[in-house]
Design a protein around this motif. Structure first.
Motif, PDB file in Angstrom:
ATOM      1  N   TRP A  39      81.397  32.940 -82.558  1.00 20.86           N
ATOM      2  CA  TRP A  39      80.708  32.501 -83.766  1.00 20.86           C
ATOM      3  C   TRP A  39      80.979  31.037 -84.062  1.00 20.86           C
ATOM      4  N   TRP A  57      84.278  29.172 -84.583  1.00 21.53           N
ATOM      5  CA  TRP A  57      84.972  29.546 -85.807  1.00 21.53           C
ATOM      6  C   TRP A  57      85.630  30.896 -85.555  1.00 21.53           C
ATOM      7  N   SER A  58      86.933  30.952 -85.668  1.00 18.89           N
ATOM      8  CA  SER A  58      87.668  32.197 -85.479  1.00 18.89           C
ATOM      9  C   SER A  58      87.618  33.002 -86.765  1.00 18.89           C
ATOM     10  N   ARG A  59      86.961  34.146 -86.712  1.00 15.40           N
ATOM     11  CA  ARG A  59      86.870  35.006 -87.899  1.00 15.40           C
ATOM     12  C   ARG A  59      88.224  35.608 -88.233  1.00 15.40           C
ATOM     13  N   SER A  60      89.017  35.947 -87.229  1.00 14.54           N
ATOM     14  CA  SER A  60      90.312  36.578 -87.496  1.00 14.54           C
ATOM     15  C   SER A  60      91.327  35.580 -88.063  1.00 14.54           C
ATOM     16  N   ARG A  61      91.310  34.358 -87.572  1.00 17.06           N
ATOM     17  CA  ARG A  61      92.272  33.346 -88.045  1.00 17.06           C
ATOM     18  C   ARG A  61      91.714  32.473 -89.166  1.00 17.06           C
ATOM     19  N   GLN A  62      90.395  32.546 -89.384  1.00 16.98           N
ATOM     20  CA  GLN A  62      89.734  31.718 -90.399  1.00 16.98           C
ATOM     21  C   GLN A  62      90.023  30.235 -90.182  1.00 16.98           C
ATOM     22  N   TRP A  65      88.382  26.930 -83.613  1.00 25.26           N
ATOM     23  CA  TRP A  65      88.975  27.311 -82.342  1.00 25.26           C
ATOM     24  C   TRP A  65      88.284  26.466 -81.271  1.00 25.26           C
ATOM     25  N   HIS A 101      89.726  35.996 -73.111  1.00 22.59           N
ATOM     26  CA  HIS A 101      91.146  36.043 -73.444  1.00 22.59           C
ATOM     27  C   HIS A 101      91.903  37.079 -72.610  1.00 22.59           C
TER      28      HIS A 101
END
Length: 125
Positions: A39, A57-62, A65, A101
């Motif tokens: 994303w 945009w890392s959804r888990s880390r907000q 990336w 990953h």
């Protein structure tokens, strides 16, 4: 050598979902192989175009990336394409090392064949 793009394009002209995100598919320039989907928000699109390094945009880390920042498996941007509905992006990239990953070349390493999951590739050594 990183490719830096001119900025007459406005990322806000894209259609984002209710979370302000747009899907981006990464595709290897030489082989056409689909590597991954992640994303982006408008700022990630801008950072990608400005730097020539694909930024998601890392959804888990907000947080942003930059692909390869910690792993070294960089995605150098060759071309950023917008689909006909303006709600999905295609990043044509030069991938260094695995894109996934899990240390596989592609995140799409599992197929459903005859109703069964089949692993198509092993992690890279």
């Amino acid at each position: 050598m990183q490719k830096v793009f001119a900025m007459s394009f406005d990322p806000l002209s894209l259609k984002y979902n209710e979370a302000g995100l747009i899907p981006c598919i990464a595709q290897e320039e030489d082989s056409g192989e689909v590597l991954m989907m992640a994303w982006m928000n408008a700022d990630a699109v801008m950072k990608t175009l400005e730097s020539g390094r694909v930024t998601y945009w890392s959804r888990s880390r907000q947080e942003f990336w930059v692909k390869g920042e910690s792993s070294g498996h960089v995605q150098a941007l060759v071309d950023l394409r917008v689909d006909c509905d303006r709600d999905c992006l295609l990043a044509v990239v030069r991938q260094s090392g695995p894109a996934c990953h899990t240390n596989r070349r592609s995140c799409f390493y599992t197929a459903i064949r005859d109703g069964e999951e089949v692993e198509l590739m092993q992690p890279m050594v």
